[in-house]
Design a protein around this motif. Structure first.
Motif, PDB file in Angstrom:
ATOM      1  N   ARG A  36       0.836  -1.186   0.000  1.00 57.80           N
ATOM      2  CA  ARG A  36       0.000   0.000   0.000  1.00 57.80           C
ATOM      3  C   ARG A  36       0.876   1.243   0.000  1.00 57.80           C
ATOM      4  O   ARG A  36       1.796   1.384   0.793  1.00 57.80           O
ATOM      5  CB  ARG A  36      -0.923   0.013   1.230  1.00 57.80           C
ATOM      6  N   GLN A  37       0.567   2.182  -0.909  1.00 57.66           N
ATOM      7  CA  GLN A  37       1.357   3.384  -1.010  1.00 57.66           C
ATOM      8  C   GLN A  37       1.021   4.342   0.125  1.00 57.66           C
ATOM      9  O   GLN A  37      -0.130   4.439   0.551  1.00 57.66           O
ATOM     10  CB  GLN A  37       1.089   4.081  -2.349  1.00 57.66           C
ATOM     11  N   PRO A  38       2.026   5.068   0.633  1.00 53.41           N
ATOM     12  CA  PRO A  38       1.746   6.046   1.680  1.00 53.41           C
ATOM     13  C   PRO A  38       0.880   7.177   1.151  1.00 53.41           C
ATOM     14  O   PRO A  38       1.025   7.602   0.001  1.00 53.41           O
ATOM     15  CB  PRO A  38       3.143   6.546   2.067  1.00 53.41           C
ATOM     16  N   ASN A 125       8.263   6.560  -1.757  1.00 57.05           N
ATOM     17  CA  ASN A 125       8.660   7.142  -0.481  1.00 57.05           C
ATOM     18  C   ASN A 125       8.921   8.641  -0.602  1.00 57.05           C
ATOM     19  O   ASN A 125       8.515   9.427   0.253  1.00 57.05           O
ATOM     20  CB  ASN A 125       9.904   6.434   0.060  1.00 57.05           C
ATOM     21  N   GLU A 126       9.592   9.025  -1.671  1.00 51.70           N
ATOM     22  CA  GLU A 126       9.891  10.445  -1.861  1.00 51.70           C
ATOM     23  C   GLU A 126       8.618  11.228  -2.146  1.00 51.70           C
ATOM     24  O   GLU A 126       8.429  12.340  -1.648  1.00 51.70           O
ATOM     25  CB  GLU A 126      10.889  10.617  -3.013  1.00 51.70           C
ATOM     26  N   GLY A 128       5.701  10.588  -1.113  1.00 50.64           N
ATOM     27  CA  GLY A 128       4.816  10.639   0.049  1.00 50.64           C
ATOM     28  C   GLY A 128       5.325  11.503   1.183  1.00 50.64           C
ATOM     29  O   GLY A 128       4.704  11.529   2.256  1.00 50.64           O
ATOM     30  N   LYS A 129       6.437  12.203   0.995  1.00 49.32           N
ATOM     31  CA  LYS A 129       6.958  13.068   2.059  1.00 49.32           C
ATOM     32  C   LYS A 129       5.964  14.192   2.355  1.00 49.32           C
ATOM     33  O   LYS A 129       5.484  14.848   1.431  1.00 49.32           O
ATOM     34  CB  LYS A 129       8.312  13.653   1.654  1.00 49.32           C
ATOM     35  N   PRO A 130       5.659  14.428   3.642  1.00 51.01           N
ATOM     36  CA  PRO A 130       4.711  15.497   4.003  1.00 51.01           C
ATOM     37  C   PRO A 130       5.212  16.859   3.524  1.00 51.01           C
ATOM     38  O   PRO A 130       6.385  17.194   3.663  1.00 51.01           O
ATOM     39  CB  PRO A 130       4.658  15.426   5.530  1.00 51.01           C
ATOM     40  N   GLY A 131       4.310  17.626   2.948  1.00 52.83           N
ATOM     41  CA  GLY A 131       4.626  18.978   2.519  1.00 52.83           C
ATOM     42  C   GLY A 131       5.260  19.093   1.157  1.00 52.83           C
ATOM     43  O   GLY A 131       5.472  20.207   0.657  1.00 52.83           O
ATOM     44  N   LEU A 132       5.584  17.950   0.521  1.00 55.42           N
ATOM     45  CA  LEU A 132       6.235  18.007  -0.782  1.00 55.42           C
ATOM     46  C   LEU A 132       5.282  18.499  -1.869  1.00 55.42           C
ATOM     47  O   LEU A 132       5.651  19.311  -2.714  1.00 55.42           O
ATOM     48  CB  LEU A 132       6.783  16.628  -1.154  1.00 55.42           C
ATOM     49  N   GLN A 133       4.044  18.014  -1.821  1.00 60.32           N
ATOM     50  CA  GLN A 133       3.065  18.396  -2.826  1.00 60.32           C
ATOM     51  C   GLN A 133       2.176  19.515  -2.273  1.00 60.32           C
ATOM     52  O   GLN A 133       1.527  19.346  -1.243  1.00 60.32           O
ATOM     53  CB  GLN A 133       2.218  17.190  -3.228  1.00 60.32           C
ATOM     54  N   PRO A 134       2.127  20.661  -2.952  1.00 63.24           N
ATOM     55  CA  PRO A 134       1.407  21.825  -2.429  1.00 63.24           C
ATOM     56  C   PRO A 134      -0.107  21.789  -2.624  1.00 63.24           C
ATOM     57  O   PRO A 134      -0.816  22.668  -2.129  1.00 63.24           O
ATOM     58  CB  PRO A 134       2.024  22.984  -3.217  1.00 63.24           C
TER      59      PRO A 134
END
Length: 210
Positions: A36-38, A125-126, A128-134
């Motif tokens: 399952r993807q984050p 993983n990259e 799904g990092k919090p804040g990466l996608q605006p």
């Protein structure tokens, strides 16, 4: 005349073959399972005492959280590819076959269309990092509708073309999110004459003994 006694046979069953089959099935499920993807935008959904399971098929999910960030995802790899192709035609941006395949595995995303290629190129993983996608822009610019509006339109057409069914819509909002952010999404849906949608919540139990 005396009856002949039949010697009783042992009831022992050799389970060796059954153990082998069990291990083979377990190995098969492990090798074929998909991790399952984050979630790119984790949200704490509000609680509700009544829940109706939202069908997974033909579903488009709009996630709102993180101070008004909007993410979007649609069920089905083939639907995602067709949705991307329609958006590619709309904004005159081409995508390679490999990019389409990677996008088909993304359950959700939240970036302006001009930055989508960069997100597709990232690993899970990259990405799904919090804040990466605006978040997907949900405000209209002049007379042009918002990108969120266009994504929903593309997803509805793609669902109809691939599955010959109407896309269901679910809104997954953070419990602490301000109402104007949710209302903006609802206004976009109503602008497309979508007046029936689901709100994703957590089940809350009530103690009636107190």
């Amino acid at each position: 005349m005396p009856k002949i006694k039949v010697k009783r046979a042992s009831t022992t069953i050799d389970m060796t073959a059954m153990c082998d089959v069990s291990f083979l099935l377990l190995t098969f499920f492990i090798l074929t399972a998909t991790a399952r993807q984050p979630e790119p935008l984790p949200v704490d959904t509000p609680a509700s005492t009544v829940q109706i399971k939202v069908p997974d098929a033909n579903l488009g999910t709009i996630t709102v959280g993180g101070d008004g960030k909007v993410f979007f995802g649609v069920a089905g790899p083939n639907v995602r590819v067709r949705m991307l192709e329609r958006m590619s035609e709309k904004y005159s941006v081409g995508f390679s076959q490999k990019e389409k395949e990677r996008f088909s595995l993304m359950e959700g995303f939240g970036v302006p269309f001009k930055n989508l290629k960069q997100v597709i190129a990232m690993d899970n993983n990259e990405r799904g990092k919090p804040g990466l996608q605006p978040g997907i822009p949900s405000d209209s610019v002049g007379n042009s509708p918002s990108e969120l509006h266009e994504w929903i339109i593309a997803a509805r057409y793609a669902t109809k073309e691939i599955n010959n069914a109407e896309m269901r819509v679910a809104i997954k909002g953070d419990a602490k999110e301000q109402y104007p952010a949710i209302k903006k999404v609802i206004d976009i849906l109503q602008g497309q004459k979508i007046n029936k949608f689901s709100l994703v919540t957590n089940l809350r139990t009530e103690d009636y003994g107190n």
